[in-house]
Scaffold this motif. Structure first.
Motif, PDB file in Angstrom:
ATOM      1  N   ARG A  97      -3.948  16.278  -1.551  1.00  0.00           N
ATOM      2  CA  ARG A  97      -4.626  15.737  -2.735  1.00  0.00           C
ATOM      3  C   ARG A  97      -4.362  14.242  -2.902  1.00  0.00           C
ATOM      4  NH1 ARG A  97      -2.654  20.517  -5.121  1.00  0.00           N
ATOM      5  NH2 ARG A  97      -1.164  19.302  -6.319  1.00  0.00           N
ATOM      6  N   ALA A  98      -3.138  13.805  -2.602  1.00  0.00           N
ATOM      7  CA  ALA A  98      -2.820  12.376  -2.695  1.00  0.00           C
ATOM      8  C   ALA A  98      -3.651  11.591  -1.687  1.00  0.00           C
ATOM      9  CB  ALA A  98      -1.327  12.144  -2.469  1.00  0.00           C
ATOM     10  N   ALA A  99      -3.818  12.140  -0.494  1.00  0.00           N
ATOM     11  CA  ALA A  99      -4.630  11.472   0.531  1.00  0.00           C
ATOM     12  C   ALA A  99      -6.068  11.312   0.046  1.00  0.00           C
ATOM     13  CB  ALA A  99      -4.582  12.273   1.832  1.00  0.00           C
ATOM     14  N   ALA A 100      -6.620  12.378  -0.512  1.00  0.00           N
ATOM     15  CA  ALA A 100      -7.993  12.321  -1.022  1.00  0.00           C
ATOM     16  C   ALA A 100      -8.105  11.322  -2.168  1.00  0.00           C
ATOM     17  CB  ALA A 100      -8.437  13.711  -1.474  1.00  0.00           C
ATOM     18  N   ARG A 101      -7.081  11.269  -2.989  1.00  0.00           N
ATOM     19  CA  ARG A 101      -7.105  10.384  -4.161  1.00  0.00           C
ATOM     20  C   ARG A 101      -7.230   8.911  -3.768  1.00  0.00           C
ATOM     21  NH1 ARG A 101      -3.433  11.230  -9.356  1.00  0.00           N
ATOM     22  NH2 ARG A 101      -3.977   9.367 -10.489  1.00  0.00           N
ATOM     23  N   ILE A 102      -6.594   8.524  -2.655  1.00  0.00           N
ATOM     24  CA  ILE A 102      -6.642   7.108  -2.280  1.00  0.00           C
ATOM     25  C   ILE A 102      -7.484   6.857  -1.029  1.00  0.00           C
ATOM     26  CG2 ILE A 102      -4.469   6.567  -3.416  1.00  0.00           C
ATOM     27  CD1 ILE A 102      -3.145   6.424  -0.694  1.00  0.00           C
ATOM     28  N   GLY A 103      -8.186   7.878  -0.572  1.00  0.00           N
ATOM     29  CA  GLY A 103      -9.128   7.689   0.520  1.00  0.00           C
ATOM     30  C   GLY A 103      -8.519   7.658   1.905  1.00  0.00           C
TER      31      GLY A 103
ATOM     32  N   LEU B 158       7.610   5.982   3.681  1.00  0.00           N
ATOM     33  CA  LEU B 158       8.224   5.860   2.356  1.00  0.00           C
ATOM     34  C   LEU B 158       9.644   6.418   2.355  1.00  0.00           C
ATOM     35  CD1 LEU B 158       5.141   6.817   0.201  1.00  0.00           C
ATOM     36  CD2 LEU B 158       6.470   4.703  -0.065  1.00  0.00           C
ATOM     37  N   ARG B 159       9.835   7.529   3.040  1.00  0.00           N
ATOM     38  CA  ARG B 159      11.174   8.134   3.119  1.00  0.00           C
ATOM     39  C   ARG B 159      12.153   7.184   3.794  1.00  0.00           C
ATOM     40  NH1 ARG B 159       8.896  14.200   4.527  1.00  0.00           N
ATOM     41  NH2 ARG B 159       8.934  14.935   2.357  1.00  0.00           N
TER      42      ARG B 159
ATOM     43  N   SER C 277       0.622  11.848   5.562  1.00  0.00           N
ATOM     44  CA  SER C 277       1.898  12.388   6.046  1.00  0.00           C
ATOM     45  C   SER C 277       2.717  11.284   6.708  1.00  0.00           C
ATOM     46  CB  SER C 277       1.665  13.528   7.035  1.00  0.00           C
ATOM     47  OG  SER C 277       1.139  14.641   6.375  1.00  0.00           O
ATOM     48  N   SER C 278       2.070  10.447   7.513  1.00  0.00           N
ATOM     49  CA  SER C 278       2.764   9.319   8.143  1.00  0.00           C
ATOM     50  C   SER C 278       3.257   8.330   7.092  1.00  0.00           C
ATOM     51  CB  SER C 278       1.836   8.598   9.115  1.00  0.00           C
ATOM     52  OG  SER C 278       1.468   9.450  10.163  1.00  0.00           O
ATOM     53  N   THR C 279       2.454   8.121   6.076  1.00  0.00           N
ATOM     54  CA  THR C 279       2.835   7.221   4.993  1.00  0.00           C
ATOM     55  C   THR C 279       4.055   7.763   4.256  1.00  0.00           C
ATOM     56  OG1 THR C 279       0.579   6.426   4.739  1.00  0.00           O
ATOM     57  CG2 THR C 279       2.037   6.162   2.841  1.00  0.00           C
TER      58      THR C 279
ATOM     59  N   ASN D 124       0.827  -1.214   0.000  1.00  0.00           N
ATOM     60  CA  ASN D 124       0.000   0.000   0.000  1.00  0.00           C
ATOM     61  C   ASN D 124       0.858   1.260   0.000  1.00  0.00           C
ATOM     62  OD1 ASN D 124      -2.667  -1.091  -0.034  1.00  0.00           O
ATOM     63  ND2 ASN D 124      -2.313  -1.776   2.068  1.00  0.00           N
ATOM     64  N   LEU D 125       2.079   1.141   0.506  1.00  0.00           N
ATOM     65  CA  LEU D 125       2.996   2.285   0.460  1.00  0.00           C
ATOM     66  C   LEU D 125       3.277   2.684  -0.985  1.00  0.00           C
ATOM     67  CD1 LEU D 125       5.615   1.366   3.205  1.00  0.00           C
ATOM     68  CD2 LEU D 125       3.856   3.137   3.322  1.00  0.00           C
ATOM     69  N   LEU D 126       3.376   1.696  -1.853  1.00  0.00           N
ATOM     70  CA  LEU D 126       3.669   1.987  -3.258  1.00  0.00           C
ATOM     71  C   LEU D 126       2.487   2.666  -3.935  1.00  0.00           C
ATOM     72  CD1 LEU D 126       5.628  -1.247  -4.211  1.00  0.00           C
ATOM     73  CD2 LEU D 126       6.502   0.937  -3.333  1.00  0.00           C
TER      74      LEU D 126
END
Length: 154
Positions: free
Chosen positions: A30-36, A49-50, A43-45, A14-16
């Motif tokens: 916007r990325a958060a909204a895109r994947i719900g 990822l970092r 931000s935690s994700t 799911n990180l990917l």
């Protein structure tokens, strides 16, 4: 190349998905909204990822979030891998225009919309009554990005 199952099992796939959305949107919100997800979860994700990639991936700039060179190098292989995973788990059914219920977003110049729009809509009404079209103005500057991020289909 042999798959290291133990190492791969440590990666939350799911990180990917989140990384793909972050690279497409270049905005945590916007990325958060895109994947719900909520903004704080995204931000935690991004922090996870970092750590996973040992890279900042996206950095703040006056224009918004800017991808690092590593993030840019990951973008296309990531999208390819996600498409392959999606194809693997999705059971594709034959496309039947008479029964499909779907919206397509098409970007085209106003003159083309005037010329083709009425005939195309009449054709769709007869052959694919469940298909809806969203016609958008044509913007040459954002067209490729809009296609890459699935904001337009054609």
């Amino acid at each position: 190349m042999t798959i290291d199952h133990v190492d791969l099992a440590r990666v939350d796939l799911n990180l990917l998905v989140a990384l793909d959305a972050l690279l497409a949107e270049r905005s945590v919100t916007r990325a958060a909204a895109r994947i719900g997800l909520g903004q704080s979860a995204m931000s935690s994700t991004l922090a996870r990822l970092r750590r996973l990639f040992d890279d900042e991936l996206l950095t703040r700039s006056p224009e918004g979030m800017r991808p690092t060179p590593r993030a840019l190098a990951l973008a296309e292989p990531l999208r390819t891998a996600l498409r392959q995973v999606q194809a693997l788990v999705r059971r594709e059914e034959a496309f039947d225009p008479a029964t499909v219920a779907r919206q397509f977003t098409i970007s085209l110049p106003d003159s083309t919309e005037v010329l083709l729009g009425p005939r195309l809509l009449a054709y769709l009404r007869a052959e694919a009554p469940g298909v809806r079209l969203l016609l958008r103005g044509f913007d040459r500057a954002t067209m490729l990005d809009d296609l890459d991020t699935d904001r337009i289909d054609l």
